[in-house]
Design a protein around this motif. Sequence first.
Motif: not given
Length: 454
Positions: A119-126, A287-296, A301-304, A448-454
């Motif tokens: 989710v990039p900075q300033g993204a529109t979330v409905v 993409t759709s995801l269910g129960t998952m964590p949100i991180r910086s 640069k945003g959220a993942v 490498k996947v987890r390297s997306l996390w802040q």
Amino acid sequence: MEYLVCDKCNGTYILKRGESPNDFSGCSCGVNLRYVNDADFQRRSSNSGRGFRLASNRKLMTSTLLILVLIAAWITIGFLNPLGSVQGANSTNNKYFADVQAAPGNASYVVFGATDIQVPQGATVVTQVDRVIKDPASKIKNGVSSDHRPQSPDELVPFMEGARVKELMKYANVKVIPATNVPVKKINNTWYGPDDNGNYVYAVDPGKMTDLRSKNSTDGTRLATVSHGMNVMVPDAVKNKASLVVACGDLPGKAQAEAYMNTKGINCYAPCDRFTFQLLDKNASGTSLGTMPIRSLKGSKGAVIGAQPISINLKEKIVVQTTIKGYPDQYCDTPKRYCDGFEKTYGVKLNKVIVDANVGQTRAVVDAAEKNKANVIAVRVLNEKDKGPVKDWLKKDANHRAILFHSAAYEPGYSLFFEFPKQVTGDDTRPVFINNISQSDMQDRFSKVRSLWQ
């Protein structure tokens, strides 16, 4: 070669070995894809000018084939999605596992949780209004208007979907737009939410159409004012060009709406994910995801959302929670719904041990894991009584792993993602099947996947 072609946007996808046209639900522009083979593709492309023109001239043919090879390579490493549009957000599982991916029937392992939504900075979330902007059930922020657009996280409901949207505002400074005054129509005694063309197609829980959350309209419909669920999100999501939709996903009509929004390139996040299993293996630009964590997201640069992988050997035992009870225990059947859907979608059999356990009864799931010497559980964690046994079991052995369902809306369950980041994952709609690789190689890829996390 074999291709899928969109006659509206001219998108073209080269079918890879083992893929079938039946595996694809449609183009990201919303139109069905047409199958053509090499000869058809060359003939029709030359006649119509659509897609990639395959000329008979040898020089042009060589250039075109080179372009096709490059496109295939870009698809493989994740620069493009299968429908031809840029895919920055959801490419992690392709990028790091492409060289070891296998057909489900030939795989040794399945990786859950590698999929991500960025989710990039300033993204529109409905979002839904209920449990985000206000909560009529608990009378939290009851005086706030349903169309209020929050400017700070403190303006949101502090629990469930509201708590998750708070994180999105914190990490990505997202623009939150609540969907409200959505027309809902009763057809043959069932309420339906609309798509963006005014067709009423997504079944709605009648309990959400009472005066507490809706009002009569002049055209024979009711307006969902305190909107609830993916099934009433479509018009506002499309109109506002949403990057992400956050709402409840616990009914088939909600999953159906998510699937449609995904074809529009809209990502969806449903912490209450009872029917998200219906979105397994959908080929869409969103993409759709269910129960998952949100991180910086790394670099602020945003959220993942997601990007928290674990693997299971397809032969090892997995203890799966379910229930036959109704509300409020019914959501404890989400783990089994997912596992059943997984088996049906991919044609594989999990080595399941099914355990009937209601709210506050995860002890039975953990006990069954101990008894059966299983290292993996699929479970719902609602409250502290649920969390305790699962937490103790995870601490006992680093090889113990948990896949959480219908848990991200509740802090006891949600906290397990952060307490056990290498042992816990959630409801992944794009699991990755891989060949037998070493554990050190597997963990390198996970890092490498987890390297997306802040």
